[in-house]
Motif scaffolding. Structure first.
Motif, PDB file in Angstrom:
ATOM      1  N   ALA A 165      28.869 -18.977  19.807  1.00  0.00           N
ATOM      2  CA  ALA A 165      30.129 -19.055  19.554  1.00  0.00           C
ATOM      3  C   ALA A 165      30.464 -20.149  18.690  1.00  0.00           C
ATOM      4  O   ALA A 165      31.677 -20.362  18.247  1.00  0.00           O
ATOM      5  CB  ALA A 165      31.045 -19.482  21.042  1.00  0.00           C
ATOM      6  N   LYS A 166      29.399 -21.042  18.160  1.00  0.00           N
ATOM      7  CA  LYS A 166      29.674 -21.995  17.252  1.00  0.00           C
ATOM      8  C   LYS A 166      29.936 -21.272  15.950  1.00  0.00           C
ATOM      9  O   LYS A 166      28.929 -20.860  15.309  1.00  0.00           O
ATOM     10  CB  LYS A 166      28.525 -22.767  17.171  1.00  0.00           C
ATOM     11  CG  LYS A 166      28.004 -23.661  18.744  1.00  0.00           C
ATOM     12  CD  LYS A 166      28.305 -25.072  18.890  1.00  0.00           C
ATOM     13  CE  LYS A 166      28.226 -25.879  17.844  1.00  0.00           C
ATOM     14  NZ  LYS A 166      28.929 -27.190  18.016  1.00  0.00           N
ATOM     15  N   THR A 167      30.965 -21.479  15.501  1.00  0.00           N
ATOM     16  CA  THR A 167      31.361 -20.698  14.115  1.00  0.00           C
ATOM     17  C   THR A 167      31.764 -21.878  13.088  1.00  0.00           C
ATOM     18  O   THR A 167      32.282 -21.415  11.945  1.00  0.00           O
ATOM     19  CB  THR A 167      32.482 -19.795  14.469  1.00  0.00           C
ATOM     20  OG1 THR A 167      33.607 -20.501  14.721  1.00  0.00           O
ATOM     21  CG2 THR A 167      31.941 -18.659  15.065  1.00  0.00           C
ATOM     22  N   HIS A 168      31.597 -23.180  13.216  1.00  0.00           N
ATOM     23  CA  HIS A 168      32.034 -24.166  12.217  1.00  0.00           C
ATOM     24  C   HIS A 168      31.295 -23.810  10.910  1.00  0.00           C
ATOM     25  O   HIS A 168      30.217 -23.499  10.902  1.00  0.00           O
ATOM     26  CB  HIS A 168      31.770 -25.465  12.940  1.00  0.00           C
ATOM     27  CG  HIS A 168      32.454 -26.685  11.972  1.00  0.00           C
ATOM     28  ND1 HIS A 168      31.584 -27.314  10.955  1.00  0.00           N
ATOM     29  CD2 HIS A 168      33.590 -27.248  12.055  1.00  0.00           C
ATOM     30  CE1 HIS A 168      32.738 -28.086  10.320  1.00  0.00           C
ATOM     31  NE2 HIS A 168      33.674 -28.111  11.211  1.00  0.00           N
ATOM     32  N   GLU A 169      32.102 -24.156   9.904  1.00  0.00           N
ATOM     33  CA  GLU A 169      31.284 -23.788   8.525  1.00  0.00           C
ATOM     34  C   GLU A 169      30.024 -24.415   8.306  1.00  0.00           C
ATOM     35  O   GLU A 169      29.159 -23.984   7.712  1.00  0.00           O
ATOM     36  CB  GLU A 169      32.292 -24.030   7.576  1.00  0.00           C
ATOM     37  CG  GLU A 169      32.800 -25.568   7.329  1.00  0.00           C
ATOM     38  CD  GLU A 169      33.595 -25.860   6.228  1.00  0.00           C
ATOM     39  OE1 GLU A 169      33.479 -26.656   5.165  1.00  0.00           O
ATOM     40  OE2 GLU A 169      34.627 -25.134   6.417  1.00  0.00           O
ATOM     41  N   LYS A 170      29.687 -25.621   8.830  1.00  0.00           N
ATOM     42  CA  LYS A 170      28.301 -26.158   8.786  1.00  0.00           C
ATOM     43  C   LYS A 170      27.332 -25.811   9.831  1.00  0.00           C
ATOM     44  O   LYS A 170      26.286 -25.839   9.609  1.00  0.00           O
ATOM     45  CB  LYS A 170      28.580 -27.723   8.863  1.00  0.00           C
ATOM     46  CG  LYS A 170      28.726 -28.273  10.437  1.00  0.00           C
ATOM     47  CD  LYS A 170      28.857 -29.707  10.416  1.00  0.00           C
ATOM     48  CE  LYS A 170      29.188 -29.861  11.857  1.00  0.00           C
ATOM     49  NZ  LYS A 170      28.870 -31.160  12.329  1.00  0.00           N
ATOM     50  N   PHE A 219      30.413 -10.594  18.844  1.00  0.00           N
ATOM     51  CA  PHE A 219      29.461  -9.731  17.936  1.00  0.00           C
ATOM     52  C   PHE A 219      29.527  -8.300  18.187  1.00  0.00           C
ATOM     53  O   PHE A 219      30.092  -7.822  19.256  1.00  0.00           O
ATOM     54  CB  PHE A 219      28.048 -10.445  18.132  1.00  0.00           C
ATOM     55  CG  PHE A 219      27.634 -10.444  19.466  1.00  0.00           C
ATOM     56  CD1 PHE A 219      26.933  -9.123  19.770  1.00  0.00           C
ATOM     57  CD2 PHE A 219      27.594 -11.060  20.480  1.00  0.00           C
ATOM     58  CE1 PHE A 219      26.530  -8.910  21.254  1.00  0.00           C
ATOM     59  CE2 PHE A 219      27.012 -11.029  21.912  1.00  0.00           C
ATOM     60  CZ  PHE A 219      26.469  -9.782  22.039  1.00  0.00           C
ATOM     61  N   SER A 220      28.986  -7.539  17.340  1.00  0.00           N
ATOM     62  CA  SER A 220      29.035  -6.255  17.451  1.00  0.00           C
ATOM     63  C   SER A 220      27.796  -5.911  18.078  1.00  0.00           C
ATOM     64  O   SER A 220      26.633  -6.400  17.362  1.00  0.00           O
ATOM     65  CB  SER A 220      29.108  -5.635  16.058  1.00  0.00           C
ATOM     66  OG  SER A 220      28.546  -4.345  15.701  1.00  0.00           O
TER      67      SER A 220
END
Length: 103
Positions: A54-59, A77-78
């Motif tokens: 679930a970590k979606t931070h840009e870095k 997610f798919s």
């Protein structure tokens, strides 16, 4: 599935043609650290790593790929995308084993 990263690392040492579906938020050590441990060991270089997190931070995404993951899939997610990526990586392994580390 393993909830304790150290147990999964032990299993990886026994099954060198493995694939990890690896969450980043794990108890004790995080998924980034698990990935770094796997990549640091020359005997484990064949292990394929997919972050499923679930970590979606840009870095986070580029960091996961730079430290050695083969793919980074974010939640939600798919199922089709996950199956495709896992299948693609498994096709490159002689005796596939999938180790799942999640929280």
């Amino acid at each position: 599935p393993f909830k304790v990263p150290r147990i999964a690392l032990y299993r990886a040492s026994c099954q060198l043609d493995s694939q990890f579906l690896l969450d980043i938020m794990l108890p004790g050590i995080d998924g980034f650290e698990v990935c770094e441990i796997v990549r640091f060991n020359p005997e484990w270089q064949k292990i394929k790593i997919i972050f499923l997190t679930a970590k979606t931070h840009e870095k986070d995404i580029p960091n996961g790929l730079v430290i050695g993951a083969h793919a980074y899939i974010t939640k939600p997610f798919s199922n089709a995308a996950l199956v495709e990526k896992v299948g693609d990586l498994l096709s490159k392994i002689q005796s596939p084993n999938v180790l799942i580390l999640y929280m």
